[in-house]
Scaffold this motif. Structure first.
Motif, PDB file in Angstrom:
ATOM      1  N   HIS A   1       0.836  -1.188   0.000  1.00 43.56           N
ATOM      2  CA  HIS A   1       0.000   0.000   0.000  1.00 43.56           C
ATOM      3  C   HIS A   1       0.877   1.245   0.000  1.00 43.56           C
ATOM      4  O   HIS A   1       2.043   1.223   0.381  1.00 43.56           O
ATOM      5  N   TYR A   2       0.289   2.346  -0.433  1.00 44.74           N
ATOM      6  CA  TYR A   2       1.007   3.612  -0.495  1.00 44.74           C
ATOM      7  C   TYR A   2       1.528   4.023   0.877  1.00 44.74           C
ATOM      8  O   TYR A   2       2.649   4.519   0.987  1.00 44.74           O
ATOM      9  N   ASN A   3       0.735   3.804   1.907  1.00 45.66           N
ATOM     10  CA  ASN A   3       1.132   4.212   3.256  1.00 45.66           C
ATOM     11  C   ASN A   3       2.392   3.469   3.703  1.00 45.66           C
ATOM     12  O   ASN A   3       3.317   4.066   4.261  1.00 45.66           O
ATOM     13  N   GLU A   4       2.433   2.173   3.454  1.00 46.03           N
ATOM     14  CA  GLU A   4       3.602   1.384   3.838  1.00 46.03           C
ATOM     15  C   GLU A   4       4.828   1.784   3.027  1.00 46.03           C
ATOM     16  O   GLU A   4       5.937   1.894   3.558  1.00 46.03           O
ATOM     17  N   LEU A   5       4.625   2.034   1.745  1.00 44.48           N
ATOM     18  CA  LEU A   5       5.730   2.470   0.887  1.00 44.48           C
ATOM     19  C   LEU A   5       6.270   3.823   1.331  1.00 44.48           C
ATOM     20  O   LEU A   5       7.487   4.048   1.361  1.00 44.48           O
ATOM     21  N   ALA A   6       5.383   4.722   1.726  1.00 47.02           N
ATOM     22  CA  ALA A   6       5.803   6.046   2.189  1.00 47.02           C
ATOM     23  C   ALA A   6       6.588   5.946   3.494  1.00 47.02           C
ATOM     24  O   ALA A   6       7.583   6.661   3.688  1.00 47.02           O
ATOM     25  N   LYS A   7       6.162   5.059   4.388  1.00 46.78           N
ATOM     26  CA  LYS A   7       6.880   4.899   5.656  1.00 46.78           C
ATOM     27  C   LYS A   7       8.278   4.343   5.432  1.00 46.78           C
ATOM     28  O   LYS A   7       9.251   4.829   6.002  1.00 46.78           O
ATOM     29  N   TRP A   8       8.401   3.303   4.611  1.00 47.55           N
ATOM     30  CA  TRP A   8       9.719   2.729   4.334  1.00 47.55           C
ATOM     31  C   TRP A   8      10.604   3.703   3.559  1.00 47.55           C
ATOM     32  O   TRP A   8      11.806   3.803   3.805  1.00 47.55           O
ATOM     33  N   GLY A   9      10.012   4.430   2.630  1.00 47.52           N
ATOM     34  CA  GLY A   9      10.783   5.406   1.853  1.00 47.52           C
ATOM     35  C   GLY A   9      11.306   6.548   2.708  1.00 47.52           C
ATOM     36  O   GLY A   9      12.453   6.968   2.565  1.00 47.52           O
ATOM     37  N   SER A  10      10.475   7.035   3.618  1.00 45.55           N
ATOM     38  CA  SER A  10      10.923   8.130   4.479  1.00 45.55           C
ATOM     39  C   SER A  10      11.976   7.650   5.478  1.00 45.55           C
ATOM     40  O   SER A  10      12.914   8.389   5.797  1.00 45.55           O
ATOM     41  N   ALA A  11      11.843   6.428   5.957  1.00 40.87           N
ATOM     42  CA  ALA A  11      12.858   5.887   6.869  1.00 40.87           C
ATOM     43  C   ALA A  11      14.190   5.708   6.150  1.00 40.87           C
ATOM     44  O   ALA A  11      15.247   6.028   6.696  1.00 40.87           O
ATOM     45  N   SER A  12      14.146   5.241   4.916  1.00 46.79           N
ATOM     46  CA  SER A  12      15.401   5.090   4.163  1.00 46.79           C
ATOM     47  C   SER A  12      16.001   6.446   3.821  1.00 46.79           C
ATOM     48  O   SER A  12      17.228   6.591   3.755  1.00 46.79           O
ATOM     49  N   LEU A  13      15.167   7.458   3.612  1.00 40.61           N
ATOM     50  CA  LEU A  13      15.672   8.802   3.361  1.00 40.61           C
ATOM     51  C   LEU A  13      16.443   9.333   4.570  1.00 40.61           C
ATOM     52  O   LEU A  13      17.506   9.944   4.421  1.00 40.61           O
ATOM     53  N   VAL A  14      15.939   9.080   5.767  1.00 43.77           N
ATOM     54  CA  VAL A  14      16.626   9.500   6.991  1.00 43.77           C
ATOM     55  C   VAL A  14      17.970   8.781   7.113  1.00 43.77           C
ATOM     56  O   VAL A  14      18.999   9.400   7.411  1.00 43.77           O
TER      57      VAL A  14
ATOM     58  N   ALA B   1      23.116  19.414   8.223  1.00 44.22           N
ATOM     59  CA  ALA B   1      22.163  19.397   9.338  1.00 44.22           C
ATOM     60  C   ALA B   1      20.746  19.688   8.857  1.00 44.22           C
ATOM     61  O   ALA B   1      19.782  19.046   9.303  1.00 44.22           O
ATOM     62  N   SER B   2      20.618  20.620   7.932  1.00 46.68           N
ATOM     63  CA  SER B   2      19.275  20.922   7.415  1.00 46.68           C
ATOM     64  C   SER B   2      18.729  19.760   6.581  1.00 46.68           C
ATOM     65  O   SER B   2      17.523  19.505   6.592  1.00 46.68           O
ATOM     66  N   ALA B   3      19.604  19.053   5.874  1.00 47.01           N
ATOM     67  CA  ALA B   3      19.154  17.884   5.108  1.00 47.01           C
ATOM     68  C   ALA B   3      18.665  16.781   6.037  1.00 47.01           C
ATOM     69  O   ALA B   3      17.623  16.150   5.786  1.00 47.01           O
ATOM     70  N   VAL B   4      19.388  16.539   7.108  1.00 45.45           N
ATOM     71  CA  VAL B   4      18.975  15.504   8.055  1.00 45.45           C
ATOM     72  C   VAL B   4      17.686  15.920   8.765  1.00 45.45           C
ATOM     73  O   VAL B   4      16.756  15.114   8.903  1.00 45.45           O
TER      74      VAL B   4
ATOM     75  N   GLY C   1      15.431  17.930   7.638  1.00 46.60           N
ATOM     76  CA  GLY C   1      14.361  17.874   6.645  1.00 46.60           C
ATOM     77  C   GLY C   1      13.856  16.462   6.418  1.00 46.60           C
ATOM     78  O   GLY C   1      12.645  16.229   6.320  1.00 46.60           O
ATOM     79  N   SER C   2      14.775  15.513   6.345  1.00 48.84           N
ATOM     80  CA  SER C   2      14.344  14.127   6.142  1.00 48.84           C
ATOM     81  C   SER C   2      13.627  13.579   7.375  1.00 48.84           C
ATOM     82  O   SER C   2      12.680  12.805   7.245  1.00 48.84           O
ATOM     83  N   VAL C   3      14.050  13.989   8.550  1.00 48.44           N
ATOM     84  CA  VAL C   3      13.346  13.582   9.763  1.00 48.44           C
ATOM     85  C   VAL C   3      11.946  14.208   9.783  1.00 48.44           C
ATOM     86  O   VAL C   3      10.971  13.556  10.174  1.00 48.44           O
ATOM     87  N   SER C   4      11.839  15.440   9.331  1.00 44.93           N
ATOM     88  CA  SER C   4      10.524  16.089   9.266  1.00 44.93           C
ATOM     89  C   SER C   4       9.592  15.360   8.306  1.00 44.93           C
ATOM     90  O   SER C   4       8.402  15.205   8.579  1.00 44.93           O
ATOM     91  N   VAL C   5      10.130  14.913   7.180  1.00 43.63           N
ATOM     92  CA  VAL C   5       9.321  14.146   6.231  1.00 43.63           C
ATOM     93  C   VAL C   5       8.857  12.843   6.865  1.00 43.63           C
ATOM     94  O   VAL C   5       7.692  12.447   6.730  1.00 43.63           O
ATOM     95  N   ALA C   6       9.754  12.163   7.570  1.00 42.56           N
ATOM     96  CA  ALA C   6       9.397  10.895   8.207  1.00 42.56           C
ATOM     97  C   ALA C   6       8.316  11.092   9.270  1.00 42.56           C
ATOM     98  O   ALA C   6       7.387  10.289   9.379  1.00 42.56           O
ATOM     99  N   VAL C   7       8.422  12.159  10.036  1.00 40.74           N
ATOM    100  CA  VAL C   7       7.411  12.436  11.065  1.00 40.74           C
ATOM    101  C   VAL C   7       6.079  12.791  10.409  1.00 40.74           C
ATOM    102  O   VAL C   7       5.017  12.322  10.837  1.00 40.74           O
ATOM    103  N   ALA C   8       6.128  13.591   9.354  1.00 41.07           N
ATOM    104  CA  ALA C   8       4.892  13.988   8.676  1.00 41.07           C
ATOM    105  C   ALA C   8       4.180  12.790   8.061  1.00 41.07           C
ATOM    106  O   ALA C   8       2.948  12.709   8.088  1.00 41.07           O
ATOM    107  N   VAL C   9       4.944  11.860   7.518  1.00 37.07           N
ATOM    108  CA  VAL C   9       4.333  10.671   6.915  1.00 37.07           C
ATOM    109  C   VAL C   9       3.614   9.842   7.968  1.00 37.07           C
ATOM    110  O   VAL C   9       2.535   9.307   7.717  1.00 37.07           O
TER     111      VAL C   9
END
Length: 69
Positions: A3-16, A40-43, A45-53
């Motif tokens: 599902h999209y939700n699971e893909l988004a969670k795994w993708g955001s975790a890998s981005l972090v 630092a801003s990249a890290v 930002g990726s943590v923010s994406v993971a939290v938002a997802v």
């Protein structure tokens, strides 16, 4: 089926993980203060994406289907 939700969670975790790993790698090689700020801003930002997802509300689904006319 994935599902999209699971893909988004795994993708955001890998981005972090990737952004943190790259920032740590280049920090070990030596960075200027401006590069530190960018890493630092990249890290962050990726943590923010993971939290938002994970926190963003899922779209509301109707409990019952409406009957057609």
């Amino acid at each position: 089926m994935i599902h999209y939700n699971e893909l988004a969670k795994w993708g955001s975790a890998s981005l972090v993980i990737v952004s943190g790993g790259l920032a740590g790698h280049y920090a070990a090689l030596g960075m200027t203060p401006v590069q530190w700020l960018g890493a630092a801003s990249a890290v962050l930002g990726s943590v923010s994406v993971a939290v938002a997802v994970r926190v963003w509300p899922a779209p509301a689904r109707p409990k019952t289907q409406r009957l057609r006319d």
